[in-house]
Design a protein around this motif. Structure first.
Motif, mmCIF file in Angstrom:
data_model
loop_
_atom_site.group_PDB
_atom_site.id
_atom_site.type_symbol
_atom_site.label_atom_id
_atom_site.label_comp_id
_atom_site.label_asym_id
_atom_site.label_seq_id
_atom_site.Cartn_x
_atom_site.Cartn_y
_atom_site.Cartn_z
ATOM 1 N N LEU A 70 -36.115 13.836 6.617
ATOM 2 C CA LEU A 70 -34.874 14.421 6.255
ATOM 3 C C LEU A 70 -34.268 13.842 5.504
ATOM 4 N N GLY A 71 -33.529 12.954 5.467
ATOM 5 C CA GLY A 71 -32.729 12.336 4.431
ATOM 6 C C GLY A 71 -33.865 11.741 2.884
ATOM 7 N N ALA A 72 -35.100 11.210 3.269
ATOM 8 C CA ALA A 72 -35.722 11.060 2.055
ATOM 9 C C ALA A 72 -36.351 12.858 1.178
ATOM 10 N N VAL A 73 -35.980 14.218 1.592
ATOM 11 C CA VAL A 73 -36.081 15.344 1.382
ATOM 12 C C VAL A 73 -34.660 14.882 0.930
ATOM 13 N N LEU A 74 -33.981 14.997 1.071
ATOM 14 C CA LEU A 74 -32.599 15.103 0.594
ATOM 15 C C LEU A 74 -32.867 14.294 -0.348
#
Length: 226
Positions: A70-74
């Motif tokens: 999720l962090g990579a997408v954000l």
């Protein structure tokens, strides 16, 4: 003395409580309607309550970190959560949510199913039954869960320090400030005691308030004088 940890903690705890209330009520209602896998889902939702907070924080770090799913997408969207007040809200919500969920689920399980059945025979939709029968009947459980969630969010440390860090004036909550003061040596024990006392007073006041409210609520339902 810098009092920013007080205001930051209250802000984070209040936001986390709001999210916990909404998610806890919704989750309890949905889980009780499951016909299969109810125990599995219940175990997953309750897990943060029994795991060490640092384990919860590490899981959130893996999820929301720069290279997490999720962090990579954000990060690609230019959004950074780690080491921000938002991370503190997320951490506090995750650890406070199970308390709210369990309190509301227990209250819903005690409701007489005949009330909902009567509502259906009168043509009420499931949403109307939820709003006008289920929620009012669970009021004491919701109140108790709200206070427990707030108290838990108020004193959250492990998960918070893992993903929000200890940045004075930005992410340093009262519980983190206590840790910093103790680490700084005996000369700062007074500061640690002040923050510890503040957390105790706020949590205890919330518990007393909900006990008084529940007592009056029961008396009103039974038609007794206050």
């Amino acid at each position: 003395m810098d009092v920013s940890p007080l205001f930051l903690t209250l802000k984070i705890a209040l936001l986390a409580t709001v999210f916990s209330v909404v998610l806890g009520i919704g989750a309890a209602w949905l889980v009780l309607r499951l016909r299969r896998g109810q125990g599995m889902v219940d175990g997953i939702l309750t897990l943060p309550m029994v795991l060490p907070p640092t384990v919860v924080g590490f899981g959130l770090l893996l999820l929301l970190g720069k290279y997490g799913p999720l962090g990579a997408v954000l990060n690609a969207l230019g959004i950074s959560i780690i080491f921000t007040p938002t991370a503190g809200v997320i951490a506090s919500t995750v650890v406070a949510f199970p308390l709210m969920y369990r309190a509301v689920r227990g209250a819903m399980e005690q409701l007489d199913p005949d009330f909902a059945a009567a509502g259906r025979t009168l043509g009420m939709s499931e949403w109307s039954i939820f709003l006008h029968i289920t929620l009012p009947g669970c009021t004491p459980g919701i109140a108790a869960g709200t206070v427990l969630a707030f108290a838990r969010a108020l004193g959250e440390f492990g998960a918070t320090v893992m993903i929000a860090g200890n940045i004075p004036g930005k992410t340093q909550t009262m519980s983190v400030a206590i840790y910093s003061a103790v680490q700084a040596g005996k000369a700062h024990y007074g500061e640690a005691a002040f923050w510890a006392g503040t957390i105790c007073v706020l949590s205890f006041a919330g518990m007393i308030a909900v006990n008084i409210w529940n007592s009056r609520y029961v008396r009103r339902k039974e038609g007794k004088p206050r």
